[in-house]
Design a protein around this motif. Sequence first.
Motif, mmCIF file in Angstrom:
data_model
loop_
_atom_site.group_PDB
_atom_site.id
_atom_site.type_symbol
_atom_site.label_atom_id
_atom_site.label_comp_id
_atom_site.label_asym_id
_atom_site.label_seq_id
_atom_site.Cartn_x
_atom_site.Cartn_y
_atom_site.Cartn_z
ATOM 1 N N ARG A 196 0.864 -1.188 0.000
ATOM 2 C CA ARG A 196 0.000 0.000 0.000
ATOM 3 C C ARG A 196 0.894 1.229 0.000
ATOM 4 O O ARG A 196 1.732 1.399 0.876
ATOM 5 N N GLY A 197 0.732 2.098 -1.012
ATOM 6 C CA GLY A 197 1.543 3.304 -1.095
ATOM 7 C C GLY A 197 3.027 2.960 -1.121
ATOM 8 O O GLY A 197 3.464 2.065 -1.840
ATOM 9 N N PRO A 198 3.852 3.656 -0.312
ATOM 10 C CA PRO A 198 5.291 3.401 -0.307
ATOM 11 C C PRO A 198 5.712 2.217 0.560
ATOM 12 O O PRO A 198 6.897 1.971 0.749
ATOM 13 N N TRP A 199 4.716 1.473 1.098
ATOM 14 C CA TRP A 199 5.008 0.457 2.110
ATOM 15 C C TRP A 199 4.668 -0.946 1.622
ATOM 16 O O TRP A 199 3.705 -1.146 0.885
ATOM 17 N N GLU A 200 5.446 -1.892 2.120
ATOM 18 C CA GLU A 200 5.131 -3.306 1.996
ATOM 19 C C GLU A 200 5.240 -3.936 3.381
ATOM 20 O O GLU A 200 6.274 -3.810 4.043
ATOM 21 N N VAL A 201 4.192 -4.608 3.823
ATOM 22 C CA VAL A 201 4.288 -5.470 4.995
ATOM 23 C C VAL A 201 4.636 -6.857 4.457
ATOM 24 O O VAL A 201 3.832 -7.474 3.745
ATOM 25 N N ARG A 202 5.843 -7.299 4.769
ATOM 26 C CA ARG A 202 6.349 -8.576 4.257
ATOM 27 C C ARG A 202 6.259 -9.619 5.375
ATOM 28 O O ARG A 202 6.913 -9.494 6.410
ATOM 29 N N LEU A 203 5.435 -10.621 5.145
ATOM 30 C CA LEU A 203 5.208 -11.689 6.112
ATOM 31 C C LEU A 203 5.966 -12.927 5.656
ATOM 32 O O LEU A 203 5.767 -13.413 4.537
#
Length: 652
Positions: A504-511
């Motif tokens: 989302r936007g400039p972010w990645e939540v990497r799981l």
Amino acid sequence: MSTAQVATRTDWTRDQWTAHADRLLAGARRWASPGHGRITPPGAEGGYGNAVDGLEGFARTFLLAGFRIAGERGQGVDDLIDFYVKGIATGVDPDATDRWVRPEEHAQAKVEAASLAVILDMTRPWIWDRLDARTQERVIGYLTAIVGDTTYPRNNWLWFRIVVETFLRSVGGPWSAQDIADDLGRHDSYVRADGWIADGDERSFDHYTGWALHFYPILWSRMQGAADLSGGRTPNDVAALDRYLRDAVALIGADGSPLIQGRSLIYRFAAAAPFWAGVLADVPSTPAGELRRAANLVVAHFDEIGAPDAQDLLTMGWHGEWRRLAQSYSGPASPYWATKGMLGISLPADHPVWTAPTAPLPVEAGDDLRVVRAAGWLISGTQTDGIVRVVNHGTDHSVPGSSVGDSPIYTRLGYSTATAPLHDGRAWREPLEQTVALVDDGGRASHRAGMELIDTRIDGEVAVGASVADAHWIEPATVQNRHGSGITGDTTPAGRILTISLVRGPWEVRLVHVEAVGSAARTLRIGGWPLAADVAPAVSADASTARAVIPRGAGRLESSVRLLAGSGTAAIIERDDASPLGSVASVPVIERDARAADEWTAVLVTLDGAGTGDVERASVAVQGGQAAVTWPDGVATTHDLTLFRSATPTDR
């Protein structure tokens, strides 16, 4: 350059386009041989030798010269016509010292023969018809060697044979209907979802989709006699291009930078070629003014940062000379395939594209979020900083289940218009940036090529993708083929890793979940975006967050990783002379014990040029197959991870 400066940049007029073309041609022609048969700019000899270098210089600048001549309908360009007419006569003269390498002598001549054929057809009244009968006969003899040739690689090269044989047919030369039918069938076997085309049988998605596999069908359809050979396929080719361009315009940053991903990046503004192809084909879905702007931003981007250079030459590099970016076969004239991006000047001054209202690119118009199913890509463009990011779960220049090394230009988890993958020798052996890797006691990092793409989708205002990889260490073979694929050698299993990205936007939540781990694995390392500059990035790291910052225009560009769930420690790893964007590169990482208790590791991976949100506010909770995320700007979202794997592990 700031986003505000980009947004107010005025598109070039056609006169500016042609002046730029004239500059490129003048710079290259200064290095022509006495008979004009070869053009060999200064620089290290290419992997195929000086004679091939000279042929490339002629053929690839002939593309640009042909566009220029056709756009003027042969008027006022007599010097250009005379120069290349002389060069053709010399090139096919068997007794000339600067003759062309023939297709039967070296395979690279098959590539260059396509440029010759396309432009001889495009400029037929002004060049082909001016050649004397003996020279025409020699040209036909030169091109005839490709008829029936079965040694073409299984990739975009198929179009080189199609366009050559189409031209031969039009001038009474030998040709093979079976060759053309076979090649068209092979092209169709590479077609994937939503207008995307793989460059061969592998999962090879890059700029070749646009500057070759969509570019040539449109030019071919306009060649004399092509309609007789097409079997009515052209409307389908145009429809595929039309759909592809809806994604392609979203892969250009607001500063005009193309996505820095894939091989042959030294071709630079060839990335503009499919936009002009769309104008020629009159595609319905993307306005001509938007296609013109996309092409203009790309070409102007490189002009502004020194390509061509002060000698009006294109060098082997990205911004400037950086030889490591080239493939092993590249020579000093190879970068002139960039001139494909100048196709628009073949359109005359009265063509409506030159007066079509300018339309902004997706990243200029607003934040953009989409998926490319064929490539396994999640695309996020942000208007505030003009950056386009790709999170990659399905492209590796390989096939599922293979055990080769990761190609830095294909297999990393992330690519963008503001960062470049590390590209030194170490980067091919030891994946670092934009990776999830298992590291052994000797410091060897695992590779993920051959991973399984699970899915990509839009989930509300978040793009979600997942892949699972049988991670492996590799002992490189002594001899390597440096054509873009990962290194080969003996491999050892390292473990099995599931990776899910929420973007989302400039972010990645990497799981990340390590589903199996080899006995030699010591550390799980999660790498973020690489930042490179000639002055070392400003870096910082505490227990949970690592950050690197470089200047960008009037502002700054930040890459950071922040641990959100699970164990781990933040750090910065630096590499020297490993990036085409600067002499010092910094990569923020999170590292944890690979053999720690079975758990999810969640990391916030950020590439931000506008200071958006506060990474300290971010959090994630994974329970019962659900991920509840609070983003740096305070927005909360929830995602069902079981959609991406039938047996997704829950945290324990």
